[in-house]
Design a protein around this motif. Structure first.
Motif, PDB file in Angstrom:
ATOM      1  N   ILE A  58      87.529  89.181  58.304  1.00  0.00           N
ATOM      2  CA  ILE A  58      86.981  90.415  57.748  1.00  0.00           C
ATOM      3  C   ILE A  58      86.699  90.300  56.249  1.00  0.00           C
ATOM      4  CG2 ILE A  58      88.072  91.869  59.500  1.00  0.00           C
ATOM      5  CD1 ILE A  58      90.224  92.576  57.463  1.00  0.00           C
ATOM      6  N   ASP A  59      87.246  89.272  55.606  1.00  0.00           N
ATOM      7  CA  ASP A  59      87.019  89.077  54.178  1.00  0.00           C
ATOM      8  C   ASP A  59      85.814  88.188  53.896  1.00  0.00           C
ATOM      9  OD1 ASP A  59      89.283  90.596  53.436  1.00  0.00           O
ATOM     10  OD2 ASP A  59      90.580  88.869  53.822  1.00  0.00           O
ATOM     11  N   SER A  60      85.236  87.638  54.944  1.00  0.00           N
ATOM     12  CA  SER A  60      84.084  86.748  54.760  1.00  0.00           C
ATOM     13  C   SER A  60      82.837  87.541  54.390  1.00  0.00           C
ATOM     14  CB  SER A  60      83.829  85.953  56.038  1.00  0.00           C
ATOM     15  OG  SER A  60      82.638  85.196  55.919  1.00  0.00           O
ATOM     16  N   GLU A  61      82.009  86.945  53.559  1.00  0.00           N
ATOM     17  CA  GLU A  61      80.727  87.553  53.215  1.00  0.00           C
ATOM     18  C   GLU A  61      79.715  87.393  54.342  1.00  0.00           C
ATOM     19  OE1 GLU A  61      79.394  85.883  49.558  1.00  0.00           O
ATOM     20  OE2 GLU A  61      80.990  86.811  48.350  1.00  0.00           O
ATOM     21  N   ASP A  62      79.994  86.485  55.275  1.00  0.00           N
ATOM     22  CA  ASP A  62      79.081  86.229  56.379  1.00  0.00           C
ATOM     23  C   ASP A  62      79.285  87.234  57.503  1.00  0.00           C
ATOM     24  OD1 ASP A  62      77.880  83.997  55.233  1.00  0.00           O
ATOM     25  OD2 ASP A  62      79.384  82.634  56.045  1.00  0.00           O
ATOM     26  N   ALA A  63      78.193  87.582  58.169  1.00  0.00           N
ATOM     27  CA  ALA A  63      78.281  88.399  59.374  1.00  0.00           C
ATOM     28  C   ALA A  63      79.043  87.618  60.440  1.00  0.00           C
ATOM     29  CB  ALA A  63      76.882  88.764  59.861  1.00  0.00           C
ATOM     30  N   TRP A  64      79.586  88.343  61.404  1.00  0.00           N
ATOM     31  CA  TRP A  64      80.445  87.755  62.429  1.00  0.00           C
ATOM     32  C   TRP A  64      79.763  86.633  63.178  1.00  0.00           C
ATOM     33  CZ3 TRP A  64      84.207  85.680  64.508  1.00  0.00           C
ATOM     34  CH2 TRP A  64      84.593  85.753  65.841  1.00  0.00           C
ATOM     35  N   PHE A  65      78.529  86.821  63.644  1.00  0.00           N
ATOM     36  CA  PHE A  65      77.853  85.774  64.405  1.00  0.00           C
ATOM     37  C   PHE A  65      77.570  84.559  63.525  1.00  0.00           C
ATOM     38  CE2 PHE A  65      75.935  88.848  67.767  1.00  0.00           C
ATOM     39  CZ  PHE A  65      77.191  88.990  68.321  1.00  0.00           C
ATOM     40  N   LYS A  66      77.295  84.802  62.265  1.00  0.00           N
ATOM     41  CA  LYS A  66      77.067  83.693  61.341  1.00  0.00           C
ATOM     42  C   LYS A  66      78.358  82.903  61.130  1.00  0.00           C
ATOM     43  CE  LYS A  66      74.940  82.658  56.860  1.00  0.00           C
ATOM     44  NZ  LYS A  66      74.336  83.262  55.634  1.00  0.00           N
ATOM     45  N   GLN A  67      79.490  83.593  61.118  1.00  0.00           N
ATOM     46  CA  GLN A  67      80.774  82.893  61.003  1.00  0.00           C
ATOM     47  C   GLN A  67      80.961  81.926  62.171  1.00  0.00           C
ATOM     48  OE1 GLN A  67      84.264  85.401  60.302  1.00  0.00           O
ATOM     49  NE2 GLN A  67      83.004  86.912  59.231  1.00  0.00           N
ATOM     50  N   ILE A  68      80.688  82.387  63.390  1.00  0.00           N
ATOM     51  CA  ILE A  68      80.830  81.512  64.562  1.00  0.00           C
ATOM     52  C   ILE A  68      79.887  80.323  64.448  1.00  0.00           C
ATOM     53  CG2 ILE A  68      80.638  81.366  67.071  1.00  0.00           C
ATOM     54  CD1 ILE A  68      81.170  84.387  67.166  1.00  0.00           C
ATOM     55  N   TYR A  69      78.647  80.608  64.080  1.00  0.00           N
ATOM     56  CA  TYR A  69      77.630  79.557  63.953  1.00  0.00           C
ATOM     57  C   TYR A  69      78.106  78.451  63.004  1.00  0.00           C
ATOM     58  CZ  TYR A  69      73.067  77.493  62.733  1.00  0.00           C
ATOM     59  OH  TYR A  69      72.016  76.632  62.502  1.00  0.00           O
ATOM     60  N   LYS A  70      78.643  78.857  61.871  1.00  0.00           N
ATOM     61  CA  LYS A  70      79.090  77.873  60.873  1.00  0.00           C
ATOM     62  C   LYS A  70      80.345  77.137  61.348  1.00  0.00           C
ATOM     63  CE  LYS A  70      77.251  79.896  56.614  1.00  0.00           C
ATOM     64  NZ  LYS A  70      77.587  80.475  55.289  1.00  0.00           N
ATOM     65  N   GLU A  71      81.316  77.879  61.901  1.00  0.00           N
ATOM     66  CA  GLU A  71      82.557  77.255  62.354  1.00  0.00           C
ATOM     67  C   GLU A  71      82.301  76.212  63.430  1.00  0.00           C
ATOM     68  OE1 GLU A  71      85.299  80.166  63.702  1.00  0.00           O
ATOM     69  OE2 GLU A  71      85.563  81.116  61.743  1.00  0.00           O
ATOM     70  N   GLN A  72      81.361  76.504  64.325  1.00  0.00           N
ATOM     71  CA  GLN A  72      81.067  75.591  65.428  1.00  0.00           C
ATOM     72  C   GLN A  72      80.073  74.499  65.038  1.00  0.00           C
ATOM     73  OE1 GLN A  72      82.788  75.691  68.335  1.00  0.00           O
ATOM     74  NE2 GLN A  72      83.972  77.239  67.225  1.00  0.00           N
ATOM     75  N   GLU A  73      79.603  74.554  63.805  1.00  0.00           N
ATOM     76  CA  GLU A  73      78.709  73.536  63.242  1.00  0.00           C
ATOM     77  C   GLU A  73      77.429  73.376  64.068  1.00  0.00           C
ATOM     78  OE1 GLU A  73      81.181  70.054  62.830  1.00  0.00           O
ATOM     79  OE2 GLU A  73      82.069  70.815  60.975  1.00  0.00           O
ATOM     80  N   PHE A  74      76.886  74.511  64.506  1.00  0.00           N
ATOM     81  CA  PHE A  74      75.595  74.469  65.173  1.00  0.00           C
ATOM     82  C   PHE A  74      74.501  74.180  64.146  1.00  0.00           C
ATOM     83  CE2 PHE A  74      77.700  77.546  68.235  1.00  0.00           C
ATOM     84  CZ  PHE A  74      77.814  76.615  69.261  1.00  0.00           C
TER      85      PHE A  74
END
Length: 209
Positions: free
Chosen positions: A27-43
């Protein structure tokens, strides 16, 4: 006979694959939730950033299912995988953004207009994977297991050998995305029937052993 061989849930704060939590929203990330997943999964798919949330949800869940079941890529021809999706709000979230762009700027946004049909998510997935099989996007009042059961069995009795199915409801703060893969042949998987589909749809902890 056919089987549920993989599934993915996306909620407003958690992402599950086959019952395992793979990501939780920061919740403290500047990224939207779907963008967080995208980055974490290194798509790596730059078009992701241009998609509306409905298509982003479909992209993320389908890619995570592919990682869980890589055979979906290697075992089937490009016309042997069907796509069967549904939701209750169609593309209402993007429709409203499109209307707002017209009211605020005096002209509609072409980049938003592209996503004012809910079945565009099917096109995004099909184009990415070069899948040219049967596809259907239905608008239903709620998740209807028999719709998926009946329609999938019809397609699997024909030329389709697998089906990627999903309920994608994205509206406001509501995120209810559930994708599942159905295959004709599998081991250690749930039989594709009403009881098991409801079980997989309704509980995040994996019933597949």
């Amino acid at each position: 006979m056919s089987f549920i061989t993989a599934y993915c849930h996306l909620t407003k704060d958690t992402c599950y694959v086959d019952g395992e939590i793979i990501s939780k929203r920061d919740i403290d990330s500047e990224d939207a939730w779907f963008k967080q997943i995208y980055k974490e999964q290194e798509f790596v798919y730059p078009k992701f950033y241009k998609m509306d949330m409905l298509s982003q949800a479909g992209f993320l869940a389908s890619e995570l299912i592919k990682r869980a079941k890589p055979g979906i890529v290697t075992n089937y021809g490009d016309d042997e995988i069907a796509l069967i999706f549904a939701n209750k709000s169609a593309s209402a979230a993007t429709d409203q953004r499109f209307i707002n762009s017209y009211e605020k700027n005096g002209s509609p946004s072409p980049s938003l207009f592209v996503y004012t049909l809910p079945n565009i998510v099917l096109g995004e997935i099909a184009i990415l994977n070069k899948w040219y099989g049967e596809n259907m996007f239905a608008v239903l009042p709620n998740f209807v297991p028999d719709f998926f059961l009946n329609y999938t069995q019809i397609l699997l009795s024909g030329s389709s050998k697998a089906a990627l199915c999903g309920w994608l409801e994205i509206l406001g703060n509501e995120i209810d995305a559930f994708l599942f893969l159905v295959e004709k042949e599998a081991s250690n998987a749930l039989q594709f029937n009403h009881e098991n589909l409801m079980k997989v749809a309704g509980q995040k902890e994996s019933p597949i052993s």
